[in-house]
Design a protein around this motif. Structure first.
Motif, PDB file in Angstrom:
ATOM      1  N   SER A  80      48.611  41.751  43.621  1.00 54.65           N
ATOM      2  CA  SER A  80      48.444  41.024  42.360  1.00 54.65           C
ATOM      3  C   SER A  80      48.230  39.529  42.571  1.00 54.65           C
ATOM      4  O   SER A  80      47.761  38.829  41.664  1.00 54.65           O
ATOM      5  CB  SER A  80      49.665  41.247  41.458  1.00 54.65           C
ATOM      6  OG  SER A  80      49.787  42.608  41.104  1.00 54.65           O
ATOM      7  N   ALA A 107      46.087  38.275  44.492  1.00 54.63           N
ATOM      8  CA  ALA A 107      44.644  38.043  44.645  1.00 54.63           C
ATOM      9  C   ALA A 107      43.981  38.095  43.278  1.00 54.63           C
ATOM     10  O   ALA A 107      43.984  39.133  42.623  1.00 54.63           O
ATOM     11  CB  ALA A 107      44.048  39.096  45.568  1.00 54.63           C
ATOM     12  N   LYS A 108      43.434  36.994  42.832  1.00 52.19           N
ATOM     13  CA  LYS A 108      42.865  36.908  41.482  1.00 52.19           C
ATOM     14  C   LYS A 108      41.346  37.031  41.457  1.00 52.19           C
ATOM     15  O   LYS A 108      40.759  37.356  40.427  1.00 52.19           O
ATOM     16  CB  LYS A 108      43.269  35.572  40.843  1.00 52.19           C
ATOM     17  CG  LYS A 108      44.780  35.335  40.794  1.00 52.19           C
ATOM     18  CD  LYS A 108      45.499  36.411  39.992  1.00 52.19           C
ATOM     19  CE  LYS A 108      47.002  36.134  39.893  1.00 52.19           C
ATOM     20  NZ  LYS A 108      47.720  37.206  39.182  1.00 52.19           N
ATOM     21  N   THR A 109      40.707  36.729  42.575  1.00 50.68           N
ATOM     22  CA  THR A 109      39.242  36.756  42.641  1.00 50.68           C
ATOM     23  C   THR A 109      38.813  37.573  43.858  1.00 50.68           C
ATOM     24  O   THR A 109      39.610  37.775  44.794  1.00 50.68           O
ATOM     25  CB  THR A 109      38.665  35.341  42.769  1.00 50.68           C
ATOM     26  OG1 THR A 109      39.081  34.773  44.026  1.00 50.68           O
ATOM     27  CG2 THR A 109      39.145  34.450  41.619  1.00 50.68           C
ATOM     28  N   PRO A 110      37.558  38.041  43.905  1.00 47.47           N
ATOM     29  CA  PRO A 110      37.078  38.763  45.087  1.00 47.47           C
ATOM     30  C   PRO A 110      37.221  37.964  46.381  1.00 47.47           C
ATOM     31  O   PRO A 110      37.602  38.502  47.409  1.00 47.47           O
ATOM     32  CB  PRO A 110      35.617  39.039  44.758  1.00 47.47           C
ATOM     33  CG  PRO A 110      35.574  39.100  43.270  1.00 47.47           C
ATOM     34  CD  PRO A 110      36.565  38.072  42.806  1.00 47.47           C
ATOM     35  N   ALA A 129      40.765  37.880  47.504  1.00 51.74           N
ATOM     36  CA  ALA A 129      41.135  39.219  47.967  1.00 51.74           C
ATOM     37  C   ALA A 129      40.715  39.430  49.419  1.00 51.74           C
ATOM     38  O   ALA A 129      41.485  39.952  50.235  1.00 51.74           O
ATOM     39  CB  ALA A 129      40.495  40.281  47.068  1.00 51.74           C
ATOM     40  N   ILE A 171      44.421  46.506  46.919  1.00 54.01           N
ATOM     41  CA  ILE A 171      43.725  45.366  46.317  1.00 54.01           C
ATOM     42  C   ILE A 171      42.473  45.825  45.587  1.00 54.01           C
ATOM     43  O   ILE A 171      42.124  45.304  44.523  1.00 54.01           O
ATOM     44  CB  ILE A 171      43.391  44.304  47.394  1.00 54.01           C
ATOM     45  CG1 ILE A 171      44.633  43.450  47.666  1.00 54.01           C
ATOM     46  CG2 ILE A 171      42.228  43.421  46.969  1.00 54.01           C
ATOM     47  CD1 ILE A 171      44.400  42.250  48.528  1.00 54.01           C
ATOM     48  N   LYS A 219      43.107  46.612  42.184  1.00 50.47           N
ATOM     49  CA  LYS A 219      43.549  45.509  41.319  1.00 50.47           C
ATOM     50  C   LYS A 219      42.443  44.513  40.975  1.00 50.47           C
ATOM     51  O   LYS A 219      42.410  43.959  39.875  1.00 50.47           O
ATOM     52  CB  LYS A 219      44.694  44.742  42.017  1.00 50.47           C
ATOM     53  CG  LYS A 219      45.960  45.544  42.251  1.00 50.47           C
ATOM     54  CD  LYS A 219      46.791  45.610  40.999  1.00 50.47           C
ATOM     55  CE  LYS A 219      48.126  46.274  41.254  1.00 50.47           C
ATOM     56  NZ  LYS A 219      48.932  46.364  40.028  1.00 50.47           N
ATOM     57  N   VAL A 220      41.581  44.238  41.937  1.00 54.35           N
ATOM     58  CA  VAL A 220      40.603  43.152  41.786  1.00 54.35           C
ATOM     59  C   VAL A 220      39.234  43.727  41.459  1.00 54.35           C
ATOM     60  O   VAL A 220      38.692  44.539  42.204  1.00 54.35           O
ATOM     61  CB  VAL A 220      40.530  42.301  43.074  1.00 54.35           C
ATOM     62  CG1 VAL A 220      39.535  41.158  42.900  1.00 54.35           C
ATOM     63  CG2 VAL A 220      41.908  41.765  43.437  1.00 54.35           C
ATOM     64  N   LYS A 221      38.669  43.280  40.379  1.00 55.80           N
ATOM     65  CA  LYS A 221      37.347  43.749  39.972  1.00 55.80           C
ATOM     66  C   LYS A 221      36.252  43.038  40.774  1.00 55.80           C
ATOM     67  O   LYS A 221      36.406  41.894  41.186  1.00 55.80           O
ATOM     68  CB  LYS A 221      37.131  43.503  38.477  1.00 55.80           C
ATOM     69  CG  LYS A 221      38.052  44.325  37.582  1.00 55.80           C
ATOM     70  CD  LYS A 221      37.760  44.035  36.115  1.00 55.80           C
ATOM     71  CE  LYS A 221      38.644  44.884  35.199  1.00 55.80           C
ATOM     72  NZ  LYS A 221      38.380  44.607  33.768  1.00 55.80           N
ATOM     73  N   VAL A 273      35.118  43.286  43.725  1.00 61.72           N
ATOM     74  CA  VAL A 273      35.249  42.988  45.152  1.00 61.72           C
ATOM     75  C   VAL A 273      34.510  44.074  45.921  1.00 61.72           C
ATOM     76  O   VAL A 273      34.567  45.247  45.578  1.00 61.72           O
ATOM     77  CB  VAL A 273      36.740  42.918  45.574  1.00 61.72           C
ATOM     78  CG1 VAL A 273      37.446  44.253  45.366  1.00 61.72           C
ATOM     79  CG2 VAL A 273      36.863  42.461  47.024  1.00 61.72           C
ATOM     80  N   SER A 300      31.211  47.823  44.637  1.00 62.59           N
ATOM     81  CA  SER A 300      32.542  47.976  44.058  1.00 62.59           C
ATOM     82  C   SER A 300      32.819  49.456  43.845  1.00 62.59           C
ATOM     83  O   SER A 300      31.898  50.278  43.817  1.00 62.59           O
ATOM     84  CB  SER A 300      32.656  47.209  42.732  1.00 62.59           C
ATOM     85  OG  SER A 300      31.653  47.633  41.843  1.00 62.59           O
TER      86      SER A 300
END
Length: 438
Positions: A88, A90-93, A96, A126, A129-131, A133, A213
């Motif tokens: 959580s 990691a907010k950005t690709p 991440a 991850i 969680k992270v879109k 990436v 993705s």
């Protein structure tokens, strides 16, 4: 960089075969080189291959257990929550990719088996969680941490020569880790890789249009249903007993504590496996839940079971025919006191394609390289580390060690090797500079 990685990925996608085909081609190549470059007959090469085929059975089982037990631990509620919490952050690709790279590098520096499994499991979490990436790059980043293992705390060559009575003790004596792992040149290499590899992985991120993705729902494990029996029996009560899991877990924990008190930070592969198994038993709570997790994880180990014996056969041919010595001597013949460590590193990198085992490679190359170091009045310790780093270096494009991460991720070698080529190039430069100038 995007253009280069696009080209590299396209090349790997088109020409890199399945790892089984890769090992089959290597087997035939070594067979032909053995009868061409040595005095070995074809029938002798067949014998060497067959004699060596089962030589890695113990190691194969260790790898099966580390993959299976790592999966089991990661599927427990406690560990899932821990991985989810870490993911959580990691907010950005981009963040991440960097986070996975750093976690994998540190994990592999501590212990390669631990780092390989944890890095891949963390990357998978991850991805949930992270879109947006890139999943292929994420798993490649997890695998890229493996580059550092032989310069870390579980490096098999430096730990071997620091042990009393090791096979080459009469030749080189016992060399403490202060002269190998904790030298200036090795620490410089490690630190530079810790900084540069995550940045390189971040730099290789594809454009949004080319990002591969993955739907997070596809990453959910296929769970074997935990059906409660209609009638409680003594057997079913034992299967659902927390007490049994706690007692077995305590047995493992007490042994581990005793091990580290008496032997120090000896984090070998068997100890890593025992940690995973013990924590898995405890974290799943009951024997039944633990066994269900084992059944879910078992489907990931097939590639390892069938491919590792072929590498053992290759190793048998390389060693018994003298082909590994031919490769090593070719580099010695063009070396001098200034370039010896560099060429030792390069020779080890080539041999590693065919003998992807640190201990096995050391056994083959050490007699040749140590004699050459003695003739040039050079350091045995640095010679050993040059072989160690060569063993780690070409793992970046050797599918053998990627199998555990690929099994966890559900990808093929060609999906990540396009990225790993650039990690190979970067690390080759870093390690060469470290060995030459420090």
């Amino acid at each position: 960089m995007k253009t280069l990685t696009r080209f590299s990925n396209a090349l790997m996608e088109r020409y890199l075969p399945d790892p089984y085909i890769f090992v089959a081609i290597l087997t035939l190549l070594v067979f032909l080189l053995g009868i061409t470059l040595t005095d070995t007959t074809p029938l002798e090469m067949v014998s060497y291959w067959g004699d060596g085929f089962w030589g890695l059975l113990s190691f194969t089982m260790q790898m099966v257990v580390v993959l299976l037990a790592g999966h089991v631990l990661a599927s427990s509620p406690v560990f899932k929550k821990l991985l989810s919490t870490m993911a959580s952050s990691a907010k950005t690709p981009g963040s991440a990719i960097i986070l996975v790279s750093v976690v994998s590098l540190i994990g592999c520096w501590i212990n390669w088996g631990f780092g390989l499994v944890i890095g891949a499991l963390f990357a998978k979490e991850i991805a949930r969680k992270v879109k947006n990436v890139d999943y292929r790059l994420l798993i490649a980043s997890a695998y890229s941490g493996f580059i550092i293992w032989h310069g870390g705390l579980a490096g098999s060559i430096p730990l071997s020569i620091a042990t009393e009575g090791h096979p080459f003790a009469e030749k080189m004596g016992v060399i403490p880790t202060t002269e190998t792992l904790f030298t200036t040149y090795n620490l410089v290499i490690v630190v530079v890789l810790l900084i540069s590899v995550p940045l390189l992985n971040r730099w290789m991120m594809p454009s949004k249009e080319e990002t591969f993705s993955i739907d997070p729902t596809l990453l959910e494990e296929e769970v074997i249903e935990n059906k409660e029996p209609l009638t409680k029996t003594p057997a079913s009560r034992l299967e659902s007993s927390y007490i049994i899991s706690i007692l077995i877990g305590l047995l493992g924990l007490v042994y581990l504590v005793q091990h580290f008190i008496t032997k120090g930070f000896d984090l070998n592969l068997n100890i890593v496996n025992l940690i995973f198994v013990t924590l898995g038993i405890i974290c799943h709570g009951t024997p039944k839940r633990f066994l269900i997790a084992v059944k879910n994880a078992a489907k990931t180990v097939g590639d390892i079971v069938i491919q590792f014996p072929f590498y053992a056969g290759i190793m048998g041919m390389m060693v018994a025919s003298g082909l590994a010595g031919v490769v090593s001597n070719a580099f010695i013949n063009i070396s001098n006191e200034h370039t010896f460590y560099l060429f030792t590193f390069y020779a080890a990198g080539i041999v590693n394609f065919f003998i992807p085992s640190g201990g096995g490679q050391w056994a083959v190359q050490a007699p040749i390289m140590l004699d050459a170091a003695s003739a040039l009045d050079l350091s045995y310790a640095k010679t050993a580390m040059a072989i160690a780093w060569g063993d780690a270096w070409t793992n970046m494009i050797q599918p053998f060690w990627a199998l555990p991460a690929l099994a966890i991720a559900g990808l093929k070698a060609k999906d990540i090797m396009g990225y790993c080529v650039f990690v190979l190039l970067l690390s080759g430069i870093v390690i060469s500079v470290g060995l030459y100038f420090f």
